[in-house]
Design an enzyme around this catalytic site. Sequence first.
Site, mmCIF file in Angstrom:
data_model
loop_
_atom_site.group_PDB
_atom_site.id
_atom_site.type_symbol
_atom_site.label_atom_id
_atom_site.label_comp_id
_atom_site.label_asym_id
_atom_site.label_seq_id
_atom_site.Cartn_x
_atom_site.Cartn_y
_atom_site.Cartn_z
ATOM 1 N N LEU A 44 0.746 -1.045 -0.160
ATOM 2 C CA LEU A 44 0.098 0.032 0.003
ATOM 3 C C LEU A 44 0.814 1.267 0.135
ATOM 4 O O LEU A 44 0.464 2.064 -0.520
ATOM 5 C CB LEU A 44 -0.956 -0.110 1.217
ATOM 6 C CG LEU A 44 -2.061 -1.052 1.294
ATOM 7 C CD1 LEU A 44 -2.754 -1.091 2.617
ATOM 8 C CD2 LEU A 44 -2.788 -1.084 0.178
ATOM 9 N N GLY A 45 1.969 1.217 0.501
ATOM 10 C CA GLY A 45 3.047 2.533 0.446
ATOM 11 C C GLY A 45 4.264 2.074 1.167
ATOM 12 O O GLY A 45 4.593 1.017 1.628
ATOM 13 N N PHE A 49 10.437 4.653 7.601
ATOM 14 C CA PHE A 49 10.533 3.572 8.620
ATOM 15 C C PHE A 49 10.391 2.450 7.709
ATOM 16 O O PHE A 49 11.114 1.278 8.073
ATOM 17 C CB PHE A 49 9.048 3.803 9.541
ATOM 18 C CG PHE A 49 9.075 2.945 10.366
ATOM 19 C CD1 PHE A 49 9.704 2.855 11.658
ATOM 20 C CD2 PHE A 49 8.398 1.378 10.061
ATOM 21 C CE1 PHE A 49 9.526 1.938 12.695
ATOM 22 C CE2 PHE A 49 8.289 0.398 11.264
ATOM 23 C CZ PHE A 49 8.880 0.887 12.342
ATOM 24 N N GLY A 50 9.478 2.518 6.693
ATOM 25 C CA GLY A 50 9.346 0.897 6.017
ATOM 26 C C GLY A 50 8.250 1.104 5.210
ATOM 27 O O GLY A 50 7.975 2.001 4.431
ATOM 28 N N CYS A 51 7.463 -0.066 4.759
ATOM 29 C CA CYS A 51 6.501 -0.268 3.993
ATOM 30 C C CYS A 51 5.181 -0.756 4.667
ATOM 31 O O CYS A 51 5.401 -1.466 5.827
ATOM 32 C CB CYS A 51 6.672 -0.951 2.577
ATOM 33 S SG CYS A 51 7.032 -2.698 2.995
ATOM 34 N N VAL A 52 3.710 -0.639 3.961
ATOM 35 C CA VAL A 52 2.505 -1.135 4.526
ATOM 36 C C VAL A 52 2.176 -1.975 3.723
ATOM 37 O O VAL A 52 1.819 -1.872 2.397
ATOM 38 C CB VAL A 52 1.716 0.127 4.931
ATOM 39 C CG1 VAL A 52 0.605 -0.273 5.421
ATOM 40 C CG2 VAL A 52 2.499 1.122 6.086
ATOM 41 N N ASP A 193 3.565 14.118 14.907
ATOM 42 C CA ASP A 193 3.211 14.252 13.538
ATOM 43 C C ASP A 193 1.830 14.131 13.050
ATOM 44 O O ASP A 193 1.445 13.398 12.315
ATOM 45 C CB ASP A 193 4.082 13.184 12.765
ATOM 46 C CG ASP A 193 4.293 13.265 11.383
ATOM 47 O OD1 ASP A 193 4.001 14.468 10.727
ATOM 48 O OD2 ASP A 193 4.515 12.310 10.642
#
EC number: 2.7.11.1
Length: 645
Positions: A44-45, A49-52, A193
């Site tokens: 998804l994205g 930090f990383g990916c989803v 954030d």
Amino acid sequence: MVEKRSRQSSSSGSEFSVPPDVDNPPLSIPLKTLSDRYQLIEKLGAGSFGCVTLAKAQFPLSNILGKQHDIRGTLMDQPKNGHQNYITKTQGVVAIKTMMTKLHTLQDYTRVREIKFILAIPANDHLIQIFEVFIDSENYQLHIVMECMEQNLYQMMKHRRRRVFSIPSLKSILSQILAGLKHIHEHNFFHRDLKPENILITPSTQYFEKEYMNQIGYQDNYVIKLADFGLARHVENKNPYTAYVSTRWYRSPEILLRSGYYSKPLDIWAFGCVAVEVTVFRALFPGANEIDQIWKILEVLGTPIKRSDFVNTNHITAPPPGGFWDDASNLVHKLNLKLPYVEGSSLDHLLSSSQLSDLSEVVKKCLRWDPNERATAQELCEMPFFENTVASQVDARGNVTNTEQALIFAGINPVATNTKPIYFNSSTKLPAETESNDIDISNNDHDSHAMCSPTLNQEKLTLVEFLNEFVEEDNDDHSIPDVGTDSTISDSIDETELSKEIRNNLALCQLPDEEVLDHSLSNIRQLTNDIEIINKDEADNMEQLFFDLEIPEKDEFQRKQPFNEHADIDEDIVLPYVNNSNYTHTDRSHHRGDNVLGDASLGDSFNSMPDFTPRNFLIPTLKKSREKFEPHLSNSNQHFGNVTF
């Protein structure tokens, strides 16, 4: 001598080192095999930090909800939430956030900021639900498994275009955001954030069973959750403060002017910005860079320096809309800047409808130059606008003023005798951040929406930077539940500036690229249709003030996809306080990430400034040459950072 072990990844075929403590993983982050537990549907994205990844659990999610003995009092402890997100839970749909960087030991993962937050904050209806956290036993990457929401608030507003929220829906959305923020503040954390992209939303009819909604009398059209706790920080953490937290458009003055210390009030500022944006579908302070950001705040809130300090003024007037801030003069001087005198515009002009007078008072309490003058989350909950909402019904504990928070930070118990205000003063600025660039983990390009350091001017995200951004030192003063999560590693790396989000790099995620061919999952795929993959294009026009409310046509920013009728519960309402024809959030990523503040010389920092920045905003000795701002669209770079869980 300890034998260094290595193994080969089944997904990528590459070799990697086995952590030395593989036989002694943390109790709170066990070793599990990702491929045995979840079928990966699609990515998804991705971000710093990383990916989803959207995934389907291969076991009933009810098996892990609130049944793990070592998660009591954490964000994973949700035994009573079986009715929430019922449809996706029944189908086993989850979102998995995967940490891109691998740490040296398994115990090091307990120092990741988001993990510390998850282990320290009790579950709440207005924070994203965490199902489990584990380290993959095959490639030793950290995975955070959480509930899957329909979309984020920015995507919802963009889909609706001119159809602004009705007053009841607006009140419901803002009260749920505030309730989640208040819960975080009550436990002495602050988010750092808060923005529409990190506020997730699902229509209540898709979140709850109809029977259950009728049973509890649920009246809200939407369910709102705060997400992305990767920058969350404890108020008693005395490590050096990052200068580049928060997203520029929602960044508070104490961060922009490098005050050296910030706390919960920065979340309150961001909430005020979000409140206006959700109301009128237009960003309040859409700065193209940090100087432009300060200028846009000046135009609305006025100059926070008393008028007697200006040479050509000799009569005293009323305070500006944003109030005075005694530290402002000293802070801008240290940055080799000077603030022009600007009267500002009344905040009542932003929300001029009589129906929104109570909300206007809320915004005024949030948007104060001086962080000590901003209301606390508890005080906002008690204001008339939030009467009889979920914000006013939450537990009233943890009502601590901003002054008391500063006392806590200074190591002073906030007793009744401590009545003198403690101000955010740059004279107490913490030592400069440590510079280290020894280990480079990838050749990742950065997104165009965040600031890069003027001194380092890097184009790569180093391992040290990643650790500084998302991994805390072990000497935090606050305690984490004793579940065997304390790291045995100690270091002296100071927290440095927040690097830009890197572009989507699937190779670093090292997730198995599995195709799920099960036709029964078609309804799962349907859930992703509403999750818009947004192009990180550059905006083409930033010269209008927000409260003009005349938005130029920007059809090129609109996605060519059908409107999501399921996400729209309200009727087609066009309220009199908004006349915009299209909601174009003009995401921060649409602008060049020029960092124009910091320890380096500002001389070359204004090359991309728009023409409208006043000349007297700069000290005359600085270089005055500036190139004309020529916005352009970039269709070649597609990013996925806006999809947040």
